[in-house]
Design an enzyme around this catalytic site. Structure first.
Site, PDB file in Angstrom:
ATOM      1  N   SER A  30     -21.265  87.674  97.830  1.00  0.00           N
ATOM      2  CA  SER A  30     -20.682  88.965  97.448  1.00  0.00           C
ATOM      3  C   SER A  30     -21.717  89.932  96.882  1.00  0.00           C
ATOM      4  O   SER A  30     -21.665  91.138  97.159  1.00  0.00           O
ATOM      5  CB  SER A  30     -19.555  88.746  96.437  1.00  0.00           C
ATOM      6  OG  SER A  30     -20.016  88.012  95.317  1.00  0.00           O
ATOM      7  N   ASP A  81     -31.479  87.244  97.509  1.00  0.00           N
ATOM      8  CA  ASP A  81     -30.280  86.410  97.554  1.00  0.00           C
ATOM      9  C   ASP A  81     -29.680  86.285  96.160  1.00  0.00           C
ATOM     10  O   ASP A  81     -30.347  86.569  95.155  1.00  0.00           O
ATOM     11  CB  ASP A  81     -30.631  85.022  98.106  1.00  0.00           C
ATOM     12  CG  ASP A  81     -29.418  84.281  98.661  1.00  0.00           C
ATOM     13  OD1 ASP A  81     -28.294  84.832  98.612  1.00  0.00           O
ATOM     14  OD2 ASP A  81     -29.596  83.153  99.147  1.00  0.00           O
ATOM     15  N   ALA A  83     -27.136  83.886  93.317  1.00  0.00           N
ATOM     16  CA  ALA A  83     -27.104  82.524  92.788  1.00  0.00           C
ATOM     17  C   ALA A  83     -25.756  82.294  92.123  1.00  0.00           C
ATOM     18  O   ALA A  83     -25.115  83.237  91.656  1.00  0.00           O
ATOM     19  CB  ALA A  83     -28.239  82.302  91.784  1.00  0.00           C
ATOM     20  N   GLY A  97     -21.288  79.540  98.820  1.00  0.00           N
ATOM     21  CA  GLY A  97     -20.852  80.077 100.111  1.00  0.00           C
ATOM     22  C   GLY A  97     -21.187  79.175 101.286  1.00  0.00           C
ATOM     23  O   GLY A  97     -21.025  79.571 102.443  1.00  0.00           O
ATOM     24  N   GLU A 103     -30.417  79.137 103.474  1.00  0.00           N
ATOM     25  CA  GLU A 103     -31.001  79.914 102.376  1.00  0.00           C
ATOM     26  C   GLU A 103     -32.322  79.296 101.936  1.00  0.00           C
ATOM     27  O   GLU A 103     -33.296  80.002 101.669  1.00  0.00           O
ATOM     28  CB  GLU A 103     -30.019  79.981 101.207  1.00  0.00           C
ATOM     29  CG  GLU A 103     -28.808  80.868 101.495  1.00  0.00           C
ATOM     30  CD  GLU A 103     -27.710  80.777 100.450  1.00  0.00           C
ATOM     31  OE1 GLU A 103     -26.797  81.609 100.495  1.00  0.00           O
ATOM     32  OE2 GLU A 103     -27.753  79.870  99.595  1.00  0.00           O
TER      33      GLU A 103
END
Length: 218
Positions: A30, A81, A83, A97, A103
């Site tokens: 998100s 990214d 966390a 996710g 990742e």
């Protein structure tokens, strides 16, 4: 400021680390969705992106950003990214996710890892958020038994298949005081693809969305 507004502040602040003409590593989740939206505003200034998930790839393409395969890129200048948890040593739990393996791969080829979070993700000790482990399906029961030996309480994430065709075990009730050691132990279990501990490859920069705006720690 709502939690989503804090995520948005962190996501947009990460634009300062994007170099003109570069290929950008893009994570999943998100908070990252806000970064992707921000990236869309400068899409003509970048070459494109390498994405860690099908979901992020779709969002990038919708905005007209070219997505490159990881195998076609030698290195990335920056990977952005989120966390699920991050400690003071910038070690993280990721994988809520279910994109943890991809990742980890994108993080591994990146010069700089910029972690974008809201202020609810900072912790003293990792483990309150269930630790995701990607597992080859036939090894599910064996890996679960081994995780119990390490002090965890693994739960099968029902109905979830990773982009790699594997399953996720979420390990509850762990206090991870030595994340690097725990990362090695879990990765050493036969059948584990990877664990969602990003300790050996932690964040280089942390951008935290707070009620006062984005706070950057380099």
């Amino acid at each position: 400021m709502t939690q989503d507004e804090m995520k948005k502040a962190a996501g947009w602040a990460a634009l300062k680390y994007v170099e003109k003409g570069s290929i950008v590593g893009v994570g999943t989740g998100s908070t990252v969705n806000h970064f992707i939206d921000a990236l869309g505003t400068i899409k003509d200034d970048i070459k494109g992106a390498v994405s860690s998930s099908v979901a992020s790839t779709e969002r990038l393409k919708e905005l007209g950003i070219e997505v490159f395969e990881c195998n076609d890129v030698i290195k990335l200048d920056v990977y952005v990214d989120g966390a699920d948890e991050i400690n003071h040593a910038r070690e993280m739990i990721k994988g809520g996710g279910a994109a943890l393996t991809r990742e980890k791969i994108v993080a591994a080829i990146s010069e700089k890892f910029v972690c974008i979070v809201d202020d609810t993700k900072a912790v003293d000790v990792l483990g309150q958020f269930p630790l995701p482990v990607e597992v080859i399906p036939m090894a599910r029961s064996y890996v679960a038994r081994e995780l119990v030996k390490l002090g965890g309480d693994p739960a099968y994430r029902e109905g979830v298949v990773t982009d790699n065709g594997n399953i996720i075990l979420d390990v509850h009730n762990m206090q991870i005081t030595n994340p690097k050691e725990m990362e090695d132990k879990i990765n050493g279990i036969a059948g584990v693809v990877t664990v969602g501990l990003f300790a050996h490859r932690g964040a280089d920069v942390v951008i935290t969305g707070t009620p006062e705006g984005a706070k950057i720690e380099e």
